[in-house]
Design an enzyme around this catalytic site. Structure first.
Site, short mmCIF file in Angstrom:
data_model
loop_
_atom_site.label_atom_id
_atom_site.label_comp_id
_atom_site.label_asym_id
_atom_site.label_seq_id
_atom_site.Cartn_x
_atom_site.Cartn_y
_atom_site.Cartn_z
N PHE A 218 0.85 -1.20 0.00
CA PHE A 218 0.00 0.00 0.00
C PHE A 218 0.88 1.24 0.00
O PHE A 218 1.84 1.33 0.75
CB PHE A 218 -0.90 0.00 1.24
N SER A 219 0.56 2.20 -0.87
CA SER A 219 1.27 3.48 -0.94
C SER A 219 2.74 3.23 -1.26
O SER A 219 3.04 2.66 -2.30
CB SER A 219 1.07 4.26 0.36
N SER A 220 3.67 3.61 -0.37
CA SER A 220 5.07 3.32 -0.66
C SER A 220 5.31 1.81 -0.73
O SER A 220 6.22 1.35 -1.44
CB SER A 220 5.98 3.95 0.40
#
Length: 555
Positions: A218-220
């Protein structure tokens, strides 16, 4: 008399059998909690409807001379049974979501994995087959957070796979780079790589299928998953499928530029006596307390927690023996030489609620940060929107800043009244544009399935509300509103009825993704495989519907 004796014998036999069954059940229970590993035995914990095995080391502690080095496999043999019931500690970090001035917490000795295994549902016979595996690479801009922040309750209740969470080095301890072989950088990604090898080698001992491992970020963490696919052609040895939620290697914050300058500046800030060579600053920083190094993050922030990735993945020198990444993501994709496996990618309709919502805070003088942003737009925009280190001149930066403001605000100023315009700019520049670019390019140069969705169903309390400290602004569907229906967020236990339905559909989708790749569905909506298509489609998921829509044509 004979009848009494017979009755007594039957009673004795009944209790003997019940005692035997209870003992067998107890032994079976104990066997589930004790796992044999190459380093020895570990003992897990019974968490009612699942078993947990936490804080298992996969690498030697990255301390002293091992700081700013690639991780070394954990070799210690345990004489006693290892206690895997201890809650995992977080890697040392300067945490955006920690309230107060001092945002430091965590420890440097943190390289562990945690494994969570669902119990059998009532009435189902003991399984004779291995469960698929879902590995989480957590988000946090490569700077903060940990696996334990993302709960596994929904997955353990409704999923049919083993969940593994990885701790890896963050911030300057994980990503400092002098852009040479002295401090190579990407240590956090190399930690992940080693942990994935550990999972592949050991997950069968927990009842997991080493041939059915899905790596989700998720995200990074989504960026990291994509980087593993691009940089490690042998990634298919460790993963059967991959998912990048709200983050790909084409987002502008995914790759850190001018890392060498930042490393030398950190050394100067920490009063290293000799900053004339990479080796000198490495020697100095290896002797410094880790707390001093991580607190040094705040010297690179220009407004709030911006730029939110101050130390992140970088392009390594080809001289680095075990380099993780030596070419740009664009070069790798266009070469076609990257790991081929099914890839699920997504974003939220207003992903830019991270980090735009921070502009709704007030500073110590009572000014809303969005007003400061307006007054200092030309100074701050290149940092907040990550083009400070990629433009060739100040004039080029200013021209781009002018064009951005005109596109999203016209002649208006940045203010509370125009906040949603600003959030849309953050969404496009920091998330949507790069994610869609990744889909467009990979469908052309890749050879494996690509599924994609956009989530548009606002949570009542989301990351934007957390960052801004406000509830009076309707932000839409921001960063994490979908992900936190899969890995539940700490502090958000109540979700709406429609979100519960969507959560089950997401988990069923991942269940299917973990065991087959020729098709994928969310509820009654079947994903379009974008591989090789002249036109690509995204599935738009809303509160009560899902629909595939064409996004663009082949350039």
């Amino acid at each position: 008399m004979h009848l009494q004796l017979w009755s007594h014998c039957v009673t004795v036999l009944f209790f003997a059998l019940r005692s035997q069954n209870a003992a067998a059940h107890n032994n079976e229970h104990i066997n589930e909690l004790i796992i044999d590993l190459p380093n020895g035995q570990i003992r897990g914990r019974d968490d009612d409807y699942f078993y947990s095995y936490e804080s298992i080391p996969y690498a030697e502690p990255p301390l002293g001379p091992l700081r700013f080095e690639s991780p070394k496999s954990y070799r210690t043999k345990w004489l006693d049974t290892f206690d895997a019931t201890r809650e995992p500690v977080e890697c040392m970090q300067w945490d955006q979501f920690t309230v107060g001035v001092d945002k430091l917490h965590g420890v440097e000795d943190c390289l562990t994995v945690s494994v969570y295994k669902p119990k059998l549902q009532a009435g189902i016979k003991r399984q004779k087959y291995a469960l698929p595996v879902l590995v989480l690479l957590h988000g946090g801009a490569f700077m903060y957070s940990s696996g334990k922040v993302n709960g596994h309750d929904y997955l353990m209740r409704h999923g049919r796979f083993i969940v593994v969470k990885i701790n890896f080095r963050l911030g300057p301890l994980g990503f400092l780079s002098t852009e040479d072989a002295i401090i190579a950088g990407n240590f956090g990604l190399k930690d992940q790589r080693l942990a994935l090898k550990w999972i592949k080698a050991n997950i069968a001992n927990f009842g997991g299928d080493p041939e059915r491992i899905t790596v989700l970020g998720f995200s990074s963490g989504g960026v990291a998953v994509h980087l593993h696919m691009l940089a490690q052609q042998n990634f298919t040895e460790y993963a059967y499928a991959a998912a990048s939620i709200s983050g790909t290697a084409f987002n502008p914050w995914a790759i850190t530029h001018k890392s060498r300058e930042r490393a030398f500046q950190l050394a100067r800030n920490l009063k290293c006596p000799d900053v004339n060579s990479s080796q000198a600053i490495k020697d100095c920083l290896q002797r410094k307390p880790a707390t001093d190094i991580v607190r040094g993050v705040q010297d690179f922030l220009v407004l709030g927690y911006n730029p939110f990735t101050t130390f992140g993945p970088s392009i390594e020198s080809v001289e680095v023996e075990d380099a993780f990444l030596t070419r740009s993501p664009l070069q790798i994709v266009k070469s076609g030489n990257f790991a081929q496996l099914p890839w699920l990618v997504s974003y939220c309709a207003q992903d830019g609620g991270y980090n735009a919502a921070e502009l709704l805070q007030r500073n110590r003088w009572g000014e809303e940060l969005i007003e400061v942003f307006n007054d200092r737009w030309y100074d701050l925009a290149p940092y907040n929107l990550f083009y400070k280190d990629t433009m060739q001149s100040v004039e080029q930066m200013d021209d781009y800043s002018v064009a951005l403001k005109r596109r999203y605000l016209g002649s208006k100023d940045f203010s509370i009244d125009t906040y949603l315009n600003v959030q849309r700019m953050y969404t496009d520049v920091l998330f949507r544009d790069g994610i869609e670019q990744a889909i467009r390019l990979q469908r052309i140069y890749g050879r494996s399935p690509i599924y994609a969705y956009v989530y548009d169903n606002p949570a009542e309390q989301n990351m934007g509300h957390m960052l801004s400290g406000r509830q009076d602004v309707e932000m839409g569907t921001v960063h994490g509103d979908d992900f936190f229906l899969i890995f539940n967020r700490s502090g958000r236990s109540n979700i709406r009825a429609d979100e519960k339905v969507i959560s089950r559909k997401f988990i069923k989708m991942l269940d299917d993704f973990a065991v087959k790749s020729d098709s994928l569905a969310f509820g009654g909506c079947k994903f379009v495989d974008n591989f090789g298509k002249d036109e690509y489609q995204l599935m738009f998921i809303t509160r009560n519907a899902c629909e595939n829509k064409q996004v663009a044509t082949l350039p």
